[in-house]
Write a protein that holds these residues in place. Structure first.
Motif, PDB file in Angstrom:
ATOM      1  N   GLY A  16      44.072  69.741  10.457  1.00  0.00           N
ATOM      2  CA  GLY A  16      44.310  69.383  11.859  1.00  0.00           C
ATOM      3  C   GLY A  16      45.706  68.833  12.099  1.00  0.00           C
ATOM      4  N   LYS A  17      46.584  68.975  11.111  1.00  0.00           N
ATOM      5  CA  LYS A  17      47.939  68.418  11.227  1.00  0.00           C
ATOM      6  C   LYS A  17      48.679  68.946  12.440  1.00  0.00           C
ATOM      7  CE  LYS A  17      49.292  70.168   7.325  1.00  0.00           C
ATOM      8  NZ  LYS A  17      48.044  70.831   6.939  1.00  0.00           N
ATOM      9  N   SER A  18      48.768  70.276  12.543  1.00  0.00           N
ATOM     10  CA  SER A  18      49.653  70.815  13.572  1.00  0.00           C
ATOM     11  C   SER A  18      49.071  70.629  14.973  1.00  0.00           C
ATOM     12  CB  SER A  18      50.022  72.273  13.287  1.00  0.00           C
ATOM     13  OG  SER A  18      48.990  73.125  13.675  1.00  0.00           O
ATOM     14  N   THR A  19      47.752  70.770  15.114  1.00  0.00           N
ATOM     15  CA  THR A  19      47.129  70.541  16.425  1.00  0.00           C
ATOM     16  C   THR A  19      47.408  69.110  16.876  1.00  0.00           C
ATOM     17  OG1 THR A  19      45.374  72.075  15.810  1.00  0.00           O
ATOM     18  CG2 THR A  19      44.917  70.590  17.646  1.00  0.00           C
ATOM     19  N   THR A  20      47.211  68.168  15.961  1.00  0.00           N
ATOM     20  CA  THR A  20      47.442  66.761  16.271  1.00  0.00           C
ATOM     21  C   THR A  20      48.919  66.506  16.566  1.00  0.00           C
ATOM     22  OG1 THR A  20      45.657  66.265  14.727  1.00  0.00           O
ATOM     23  CG2 THR A  20      47.018  64.414  15.414  1.00  0.00           C
ATOM     24  N   ALA A  21      49.789  67.034  15.710  1.00  0.00           N
ATOM     25  CA  ALA A  21      51.225  66.793  15.858  1.00  0.00           C
ATOM     26  C   ALA A  21      51.742  67.332  17.195  1.00  0.00           C
ATOM     27  CB  ALA A  21      51.985  67.438  14.703  1.00  0.00           C
ATOM     28  N   ARG A  22      51.284  68.533  17.576  1.00  0.00           N
ATOM     29  CA  ARG A  22      51.742  69.135  18.837  1.00  0.00           C
ATOM     30  C   ARG A  22      51.326  68.296  20.039  1.00  0.00           C
ATOM     31  NH1 ARG A  22      52.307  75.024  17.364  1.00  0.00           N
ATOM     32  NH2 ARG A  22      51.665  74.873  15.198  1.00  0.00           N
ATOM     33  N   LEU A  23      50.065  67.823  20.011  1.00  0.00           N
ATOM     34  CA  LEU A  23      49.572  67.051  21.153  1.00  0.00           C
ATOM     35  C   LEU A  23      50.239  65.680  21.212  1.00  0.00           C
ATOM     36  CD1 LEU A  23      45.827  68.132  21.042  1.00  0.00           C
ATOM     37  CD2 LEU A  23      47.469  68.609  22.863  1.00  0.00           C
ATOM     38  N   ALA A  25      53.236  65.016  20.119  1.00  0.00           N
ATOM     39  CA  ALA A  25      54.619  65.264  20.556  1.00  0.00           C
ATOM     40  C   ALA A  25      54.664  65.473  22.067  1.00  0.00           C
ATOM     41  CB  ALA A  25      55.201  66.470  19.828  1.00  0.00           C
ATOM     42  N   ARG A  26      53.705  66.229  22.598  1.00  0.00           N
ATOM     43  CA  ARG A  26      53.743  66.466  24.043  1.00  0.00           C
ATOM     44  C   ARG A  26      53.524  65.170  24.823  1.00  0.00           C
ATOM     45  NH1 ARG A  26      49.786  70.637  26.720  1.00  0.00           N
ATOM     46  NH2 ARG A  26      48.310  68.964  26.320  1.00  0.00           N
ATOM     47  N   LYS A  27      52.523  64.388  24.368  1.00  0.00           N
ATOM     48  CA  LYS A  27      52.215  63.129  25.061  1.00  0.00           C
ATOM     49  C   LYS A  27      53.405  62.180  25.070  1.00  0.00           C
ATOM     50  CE  LYS A  27      47.705  61.907  26.247  1.00  0.00           C
ATOM     51  NZ  LYS A  27      46.403  61.923  25.568  1.00  0.00           N
ATOM     52  N   LEU A  28      54.102  62.080  23.937  1.00  0.00           N
ATOM     53  CA  LEU A  28      55.212  61.129  23.832  1.00  0.00           C
ATOM     54  C   LEU A  28      56.534  61.748  24.270  1.00  0.00           C
ATOM     55  CD1 LEU A  28      54.360  59.552  20.344  1.00  0.00           C
ATOM     56  CD2 LEU A  28      53.946  58.535  22.595  1.00  0.00           C
ATOM     57  N   ASN A  29      56.493  63.021  24.630  1.00  0.00           N
ATOM     58  CA  ASN A  29      57.708  63.781  24.920  1.00  0.00           C
ATOM     59  C   ASN A  29      58.693  63.754  23.735  1.00  0.00           C
ATOM     60  OD1 ASN A  29      59.346  65.453  26.436  1.00  0.00           O
ATOM     61  ND2 ASN A  29      60.452  63.744  27.372  1.00  0.00           N
ATOM     62  N   PHE A  30      58.134  63.983  22.541  1.00  0.00           N
ATOM     63  CA  PHE A  30      58.927  64.071  21.315  1.00  0.00           C
ATOM     64  C   PHE A  30      59.085  65.552  20.951  1.00  0.00           C
ATOM     65  CE2 PHE A  30      57.956  59.797  18.940  1.00  0.00           C
ATOM     66  CZ  PHE A  30      58.445  59.087  20.009  1.00  0.00           C
ATOM     67  N   GLU A  31      60.039  65.802  20.074  1.00  0.00           N
ATOM     68  CA  GLU A  31      60.194  67.141  19.517  1.00  0.00           C
ATOM     69  C   GLU A  31      59.105  67.376  18.470  1.00  0.00           C
ATOM     70  OE1 GLU A  31      61.440  70.224  20.257  1.00  0.00           O
ATOM     71  OE2 GLU A  31      62.959  68.817  20.972  1.00  0.00           O
ATOM     72  N   TYR A  32      58.634  68.616  18.350  1.00  0.00           N
ATOM     73  CA  TYR A  32      57.686  68.951  17.278  1.00  0.00           C
ATOM     74  C   TYR A  32      58.342  69.960  16.334  1.00  0.00           C
ATOM     75  CZ  TYR A  32      54.132  71.492  14.754  1.00  0.00           C
ATOM     76  OH  TYR A  32      53.425  72.113  13.749  1.00  0.00           O
ATOM     77  N   ILE A  33      58.259  69.707  15.031  1.00  0.00           N
ATOM     78  CA  ILE A  33      58.798  70.665  14.061  1.00  0.00           C
ATOM     79  C   ILE A  33      57.712  71.076  13.074  1.00  0.00           C
ATOM     80  CG2 ILE A  33      60.539  71.115  12.288  1.00  0.00           C
ATOM     81  CD1 ILE A  33      62.287  68.950  13.628  1.00  0.00           C
ATOM     82  N   GLY A 170      62.162  61.088  20.077  1.00  0.00           N
ATOM     83  CA  GLY A 170      61.597  61.103  18.733  1.00  0.00           C
ATOM     84  C   GLY A 170      61.160  62.480  18.306  1.00  0.00           C
ATOM     85  N   VAL A 171      60.634  62.507  17.085  1.00  0.00           N
ATOM     86  CA  VAL A 171      60.234  63.782  16.515  1.00  0.00           C
ATOM     87  C   VAL A 171      58.924  63.611  15.751  1.00  0.00           C
ATOM     88  CG1 VAL A 171      61.648  63.396  14.436  1.00  0.00           C
ATOM     89  CG2 VAL A 171      61.097  65.722  15.109  1.00  0.00           C
ATOM     90  N   ILE A 256      39.428  66.235  18.533  1.00  0.00           N
ATOM     91  CA  ILE A 256      40.885  66.342  18.566  1.00  0.00           C
ATOM     92  C   ILE A 256      41.468  65.180  19.372  1.00  0.00           C
ATOM     93  CG2 ILE A 256      42.811  67.768  19.389  1.00  0.00           C
ATOM     94  CD1 ILE A 256      41.043  70.216  18.752  1.00  0.00           C
ATOM     95  N   GLU A 257      40.830  64.903  20.509  1.00  0.00           N
ATOM     96  CA  GLU A 257      41.347  63.818  21.341  1.00  0.00           C
ATOM     97  C   GLU A 257      41.324  62.465  20.635  1.00  0.00           C
ATOM     98  OE1 GLU A 257      39.349  64.644  24.932  1.00  0.00           O
ATOM     99  OE2 GLU A 257      41.216  65.192  25.953  1.00  0.00           O
ATOM    100  N   GLU A 258      40.255  62.213  19.880  1.00  0.00           N
ATOM    101  CA  GLU A 258      40.169  60.928  19.162  1.00  0.00           C
ATOM    102  C   GLU A 258      41.311  60.784  18.158  1.00  0.00           C
ATOM    103  OE1 GLU A 258      35.376  59.922  19.084  1.00  0.00           O
ATOM    104  OE2 GLU A 258      36.165  61.465  17.751  1.00  0.00           O
ATOM    105  N   GLN A 259      41.558  61.857  17.393  1.00  0.00           N
ATOM    106  CA  GLN A 259      42.612  61.711  16.372  1.00  0.00           C
ATOM    107  C   GLN A 259      44.000  61.576  17.011  1.00  0.00           C
ATOM    108  OE1 GLN A 259      40.877  65.059  14.703  1.00  0.00           O
ATOM    109  NE2 GLN A 259      42.584  66.463  14.846  1.00  0.00           N
ATOM    110  N   VAL A 260      44.192  62.261  18.136  1.00  0.00           N
ATOM    111  CA  VAL A 260      45.481  62.146  18.834  1.00  0.00           C
ATOM    112  C   VAL A 260      45.651  60.724  19.388  1.00  0.00           C
ATOM    113  CG1 VAL A 260      46.781  62.938  20.871  1.00  0.00           C
ATOM    114  CG2 VAL A 260      45.647  64.598  19.394  1.00  0.00           C
ATOM    115  N   GLU A 261      44.570  60.200  19.984  1.00  0.00           N
ATOM    116  CA  GLU A 261      44.646  58.858  20.567  1.00  0.00           C
ATOM    117  C   GLU A 261      45.000  57.797  19.531  1.00  0.00           C
ATOM    118  OE1 GLU A 261      41.065  57.893  22.782  1.00  0.00           O
ATOM    119  OE2 GLU A 261      41.672  59.434  24.230  1.00  0.00           O
ATOM    120  N   ARG A 262      44.397  57.911  18.343  1.00  0.00           N
ATOM    121  CA  ARG A 262      44.687  56.910  17.302  1.00  0.00           C
ATOM    122  C   ARG A 262      46.164  56.889  16.951  1.00  0.00           C
ATOM    123  NH1 ARG A 262      39.628  56.607  13.089  1.00  0.00           N
ATOM    124  NH2 ARG A 262      38.084  56.806  14.750  1.00  0.00           N
TER     125      ARG A 262
END
Ligand code: CDP
Ligand code: CDP
Length: 282
Positions: A16-23, A25-33, A170-171, A256-262
């Motif tokens: 779930g790394k990339s799904t979490t990382a993308r969300l 990044a979008r929420k914080l307005n960070f870059e995703y790599i 951020g990134v 997915i939402e829970e892991q992103v929120e944490r």
């Protein structure tokens, strides 16, 4: 001098790394790599040119591709629904288009053929050296889609668009060696895991969306995941390993939402703290 807030996310395949990382990044307005996309791209290029990483002549050509090829990672916010549907409805996940020499290879690099051949390439020291320096440059020197990295090429139109866009604060970067090798001083590090069977189910759902993959078997996906985890953990150079200062996150029972929120919660706390420290010092 670095001033971007860095979040490193590592873990085994389909955790779930990339799904979490993308969300995040979008929420914080960070870059995703997406660091894995670069290893997948080099693998595709090697396969197309019939290059074998165990041949001394061929590996030099592969390393050269890793050093100099034009790879663009373009993450757009108009995403796709996550494959694992749960209720309540999940947020749309931003998608990363991968462009190699002007060709869109986003779907092709996810094929099992690539995944099976990636190990010989991602474990080569010369390939890693090339990719590591590009990825560090992407994460450290800018905040505009990573295109300003030393030897990263990008087209003029993209450059203009980026120079007009607001600089990111951020990134978020995901992979296997982000917290240990690429960004050892990241502000926050996570190590995401999930039960292997759950990971295989998640990956199967994703792959079945790709044309000609409808008949893929769960057992095949699971075997591939386990084999790749083993090789990622056991390789000598930059193995998959939790950094000492990383936070372990098991997503087996999370939405997915829970892991992103944490992650967002911890990131906001940490950002607030470093803001306070900065104003105390001034
Ligand atoms: O999405 P999934 O977890 O299946 O794979 P990925 O992140 O696209 O990475 C594919 C492969 O590239 C991994 O199995 C690793 O062998 C390699 N990789 C790596 O060595 N170092 C990274 N930072 C990212 C990926
Ligand atoms: O990047 P990595 O290979 O670790 O995983 P991914 O590409 O994010 O794939 C994970 C898949 O599991 C995606 O299809 C997600 O929608 C799904 N999923 C998840 O990430 N987390 C959950 N709690 C449930 C499902």
């Amino acid at each position: 001098k670095r001033n971007l807030f860095q979040i490193a996310i590592d873990g085994p395949a389909a955790s779930g790394k990339s799904t979490t990382a993308r969300l995040v990044a979008r929420k914080l307005n960070f870059e995703y790599i997406d660091s894995g996309a670069m290893y997948r791209t080099i693998t595709l290029a090697a396969l197309r040119e019939n290059l074998n990483p165990t041949s001394l002549v061929d590996i030099h050509k592969i390393i050269n591709i890793a050093r100099t090829s034009k790879i663009q990672l373009i993450t757009t916010n108009n995403g796709t629904p996550p494959s694992a549907h749960t209720s309540p409805p999940q947020p749309l996940v931003p998608k990363t288009r991968v462009i190699f020499n002007e060709e869109d290879i986003t779907e092709e690099i996810m094929l099992p053929e690539i995944t099976r051949n990636i190990m010989g390439i991602a474990s080569n020291p010369g390939v890693r050296e090339a990719i590591v320096s590009r990825q560090r440059a992407m994460a450290e020197c800018n905040g505009y889609n990573g295109y300003n990295g030393s030897n990263i090429n990008y087209d003029k139109e993209e450059k203009e668009k980026n120079s007009n866009s607001k600089r990111k604060q951020g990134v978020v970067m995901d992979g296997r060696d982000i917290g240990t090798v690429i960004l050892p001083n990241a502000n926050l590090k996570f190590f995401i895991i999930a039960d292997p069977k759950i990971r295989a189910e998640r990956r199967l759902k994703e792959l079945k969306r790709i044309k000609e993959m409808e008949n893929l078997e769960m057992s095949e996906v699971l075997a591939d995941l386990l084999k790749r985890d083993k090789s990622d953990i056991e390789r000598k150079i930059s193995p998959l390993k939790m950094a000492d200062d990383a936070i372990l996150l098991d997503t087996s029972g999370l939405s997915i939402e829970e892991q992103v929120e944490r992650i967002i919660k911890l990131a906001l706390e940490k950002m607030r703290k470093s803001d306070n420290m900065r104003s105390d010092n001034s």
